[in-house]
Design an enzyme around this catalytic site. Structure first.
Site, PDB file in Angstrom:
ATOM      1  N   CYS A   1      18.921  39.522 125.177  1.00 38.90           N
ATOM      2  CA  CYS A   1      18.820  38.222 125.838  1.00 38.90           C
ATOM      3  C   CYS A   1      18.092  38.410 127.162  1.00 38.90           C
ATOM      4  CB  CYS A   1      20.221  37.656 126.065  1.00 38.90           C
ATOM      5  SG  CYS A   1      20.214  36.045 126.869  1.00 38.90           S
TER       6      CYS A   1
ATOM      7  N   HIS B   1      21.273  31.816 118.409  1.00 41.63           N
ATOM      8  CA  HIS B   1      21.362  32.426 119.743  1.00 41.63           C
ATOM      9  C   HIS B   1      21.015  31.390 120.823  1.00 41.63           C
ATOM     10  CE1 HIS B   1      20.556  35.928 122.623  1.00 41.63           C
ATOM     11  NE2 HIS B   1      20.039  34.890 123.260  1.00 41.63           N
ATOM     12  N   GLU B   2      19.908  30.679 120.613  1.00 46.25           N
ATOM     13  CA  GLU B   2      19.473  29.711 121.627  1.00 46.25           C
ATOM     14  C   GLU B   2      20.409  28.501 121.673  1.00 46.25           C
ATOM     15  OE1 GLU B   2      17.414  30.801 123.657  1.00 46.25           O
ATOM     16  OE2 GLU B   2      16.653  32.455 122.455  1.00 46.25           O
TER      17      GLU B   2
ATOM     18  N   HIS C   1      23.233  29.031 123.900  1.00 44.65           N
ATOM     19  CA  HIS C   1      22.926  28.860 125.334  1.00 44.65           C
ATOM     20  C   HIS C   1      23.158  27.417 125.782  1.00 44.65           C
ATOM     21  CE1 HIS C   1      21.470  32.692 126.744  1.00 44.65           C
ATOM     22  NE2 HIS C   1      20.558  32.811 125.803  1.00 44.65           N
TER      23      HIS C   1
HETATM   24 ZN    ZN Z   1      19.562  34.532 125.278  1.00 42.77          ZN
END
Ligand code: ZN
Length: 174
Positions: A101, A143-144, A147
């Site tokens: 990341c 993953h995004e 966030h």
């Molecule tokens: Zn990330």
């Protein structure tokens, strides 16, 4: 003109904050933020970046897959903006693979993710899309997406033992 902006790092509260829905995608500030995100992820050669990583708590991220040492078969794509996304369904088949990341430099984690997801989002032109992602692209998306909900990959690993340094990671993939 897009700008290279500082990427927020783990410890910045914005990375732990649920991001806000984007109401007016055509707003100049939103379009400029998308340009800045695309520019920044390109400069750092990342495969994805989310708005909170540029200190904007908004539900926008970029997917920018390209072949890389770990995923030589990764699809090469023009970066796309994913706005107000949802994950409609997750496959039961899970695989574990290494993730890094931009906000957690120097570390890699072995992260379980669904292999296939069905998603919806709005494009930067304001068009609604529904589609399936598999494998590497499904991993980037998840993953995004995390966030935008104040989560990072560290929250997804089964054990701290599944965390390694970049130095060891590059040995693994070489
Ligand atoms: Zn990330």
């Amino acid at each position: 003109m897009a700008k290279l902006l500082e990427i927020t790092q783990l410890g910045d509260p914005i990375l732990r904050t649920k991001a806000e829905h984007v109401d007016d995608i055509q707003d100049n500030l939103i379009q400029r933020l998308i340009d800045d995100l695309i520019y920044t992820v390109g400069v750092v050669n990342g495969v994805g970046i989310a708005a909170p990583q540029l200190s904007e708590s908004l539900r926008i991220f970029i997917m920018a897959s390209h072949p890389n040492p770990r995923y030589p078969e990764a699809p090469l794509m023009d970066p796309i903006a994913i706005i107000n996304p949802g994950i409609i369904s997750y496959s039961d088949d899970i695989n574990k693979d290494w993730e890094g990341c931009l906000s957690i430099p120097g570390m890699r984690g072995l992260v379980p993710r669904s292999n296939t997801i069905f998603v919806e989002y709005i494009t930067r032109e304001g068009k609604k899309e529904e589609r399936m992602y598999e494998d590497f692209l499904a991993r980037i998306f998840q993953h995004e997406f995390d966030h935008l909900n104040g989560m990072v990959f560290l929250d997804r690993i089964d054990s701290v033992k599944n965390l390694i340094t970049d130095q060891e990671y590059f040995k693994l993939i070489s």
